[in-house]
Design a protein around this motif. Structure first.
Motif, short mmCIF file in Angstrom:
data_model
loop_
_atom_site.label_atom_id
_atom_site.label_comp_id
_atom_site.label_asym_id
_atom_site.label_seq_id
_atom_site.Cartn_x
_atom_site.Cartn_y
_atom_site.Cartn_z
N MET A 89 37.85 25.25 25.68
CA MET A 89 38.53 25.99 24.61
C MET A 89 40.02 25.69 24.58
SD MET A 89 36.11 27.31 22.97
CE MET A 89 35.21 25.84 23.48
N THR A 90 40.60 25.41 25.73
CA THR A 90 42.02 25.08 25.80
C THR A 90 42.32 23.80 25.02
OG1 THR A 90 42.21 26.15 27.94
CG2 THR A 90 43.94 24.61 27.39
N THR A 91 41.39 22.88 25.00
CA THR A 91 41.61 21.61 24.32
C THR A 91 41.16 21.62 22.85
OG1 THR A 91 39.48 20.70 25.02
CG2 THR A 91 41.38 20.34 26.49
N ALA A 92 40.54 22.70 22.39
CA ALA A 92 40.07 22.78 21.00
C ALA A 92 41.18 23.32 20.11
CB ALA A 92 38.84 23.67 20.92
N PRO A 93 41.75 22.50 19.23
CA PRO A 93 42.87 22.97 18.41
C PRO A 93 42.49 24.08 17.43
CG PRO A 93 42.17 20.78 17.72
CD PRO A 93 41.40 21.11 18.96
N GLU A 94 41.22 24.19 17.09
CA GLU A 94 40.78 25.24 16.16
C GLU A 94 40.83 26.63 16.79
OE1 GLU A 94 38.31 21.48 15.56
OE2 GLU A 94 38.89 22.72 17.25
N VAL A 95 40.77 26.69 18.12
CA VAL A 95 40.76 27.97 18.83
C VAL A 95 42.20 28.41 19.04
CG1 VAL A 95 40.08 29.16 20.95
CG2 VAL A 95 38.57 27.43 19.95
N GLU A 112 40.51 29.20 13.69
CA GLU A 112 41.15 29.03 12.39
C GLU A 112 40.93 27.60 11.92
OE1 GLU A 112 45.24 30.10 12.87
OE2 GLU A 112 44.78 32.19 13.34
N VAL A 113 40.27 27.46 10.76
CA VAL A 113 39.98 26.15 10.18
C VAL A 113 40.20 26.21 8.67
CG1 VAL A 113 38.35 25.40 11.97
CG2 VAL A 113 37.52 26.75 10.05
N ASP A 115 37.88 25.56 6.11
CA ASP A 115 36.81 26.11 5.27
C ASP A 115 35.51 26.17 6.07
OD1 ASP A 115 36.09 23.41 5.42
OD2 ASP A 115 36.66 22.98 3.37
N LEU A 116 34.43 26.59 5.42
CA LEU A 116 33.14 26.72 6.09
C LEU A 116 32.63 25.39 6.65
CD1 LEU A 116 30.76 28.44 6.98
CD2 LEU A 116 29.77 28.14 4.69
N PRO A 117 32.69 24.27 5.92
CA PRO A 117 32.26 23.01 6.53
C PRO A 117 33.05 22.64 7.80
CG PRO A 117 32.36 22.76 4.15
CD PRO A 117 32.97 24.10 4.48
N ALA A 118 34.34 22.95 7.81
CA ALA A 118 35.15 22.68 9.01
C ALA A 118 34.70 23.57 10.16
CB ALA A 118 36.63 22.89 8.72
N TYR A 119 34.36 24.83 9.86
CA TYR A 119 33.86 25.71 10.92
C TYR A 119 32.51 25.22 11.43
CZ TYR A 119 32.04 29.39 13.71
OH TYR A 119 31.49 30.06 14.77
N LYS A 120 31.64 24.79 10.53
CA LYS A 120 30.33 24.26 10.94
C LYS A 120 30.52 23.06 11.87
CE LYS A 120 25.84 22.74 9.12
NZ LYS A 120 25.47 22.08 10.31
N ALA A 121 31.45 22.19 11.55
CA ALA A 121 31.72 21.03 12.41
C ALA A 121 32.20 21.48 13.79
CB ALA A 121 32.75 20.12 11.75
N PHE A 122 33.10 22.47 13.82
CA PHE A 122 33.57 23.01 15.10
C PHE A 122 32.40 23.64 15.88
CE2 PHE A 122 34.70 26.91 17.38
CZ PHE A 122 35.48 26.39 18.40
N HIS A 123 31.59 24.42 15.18
CA HIS A 123 30.44 25.11 15.79
C HIS A 123 29.49 24.09 16.42
CE1 HIS A 123 26.59 27.28 15.85
NE2 HIS A 123 27.29 28.40 15.82
N THR A 124 29.21 23.03 15.68
CA THR A 124 28.24 22.02 16.13
C THR A 124 28.84 21.07 17.16
OG1 THR A 124 27.15 22.12 13.99
CG2 THR A 124 26.70 20.18 15.35
N ASN A 125 30.00 20.50 16.84
CA ASN A 125 30.55 19.42 17.65
C ASN A 125 31.37 19.88 18.85
OD1 ASN A 125 29.43 17.66 15.76
ND2 ASN A 125 31.29 17.69 14.52
N THR A 126 31.87 21.11 18.80
CA THR A 126 32.67 21.59 19.93
C THR A 126 31.87 22.63 20.71
OG1 THR A 126 34.73 21.12 18.78
CG2 THR A 126 34.86 22.64 20.64
N LEU A 127 31.66 23.80 20.10
CA LEU A 127 30.94 24.86 20.82
C LEU A 127 29.53 24.41 21.23
CD1 LEU A 127 31.77 28.24 19.09
CD2 LEU A 127 32.44 27.45 21.34
#
Length: 150
Positions: A89-95, A112-113, A115-127
């Protein structure tokens, strides 16, 4: 803990509202001479009561207008699992915030992103790729009637 009197509390309240307020205006608002006010602010900075000053950015223009609070549960309750998650999480700029909490899950994130597609990408590719993540519950912010950060 630093003891804060009535004047100190007023100074802090004004600085939270506007960290760029001039010393002269701040002194006038709290009823001190400029030199006494400056001395008090410097003392609070030295004591670590005032940690710093920040710029507030426009979330739309910076691509951070879509805010999601995310509850994350871990599969293991070990120090290693926590350190692994916290490092990711420290390395994730969205957090923008990561809190270890007590309750039904281990972490609460502010994401903080754009829009919804950007959140989906964070959800899938990071979390979705962090080891030990068992559950992810997303809470999309629809409005903020009170937010002292803005």
């Amino acid at each position: 803990m630093t003891k804060i009197d009535h004047i100190g509390a007023q100074i802090l309240q004004e600085l939270v509202r506007d960290g760029r307020i001039s010393n002269q205006v701040l002194a006038d608002k709290v009823g001190l001479s400029p030199s006494a006010c400056s001395r008090r602010v410097t003392e609070m900075e030295r004591a670590g009561l005032i940690k710093g000053y920040r710029a507030r950015l426009d979330p739309v223009q910076t691509g951070r207008a879509y805010v999601v609070y995310v509850a994350v549960g871990l599969a293991e309750h070990t120090k290693s699992a926590q350190h692994t998650f916290e490092r990711a999480m420290t390395t994730a700029p969205e957090v923008t915030e990561c809190h270890n909490v007590a309750g039904a899950f281990e972490y609460m994130l502010r994401v903080e992103v754009d829009d919804l597609p950007a959140y989906k990408a964070f959800h899938t590719n990071t979390l979705g790729t962090v080891p030990y993540v068992r559950s992810i519950t997303s809470y999309m912010v629809m409005g903020s009637p009170k937010d002292l950060r803005s």
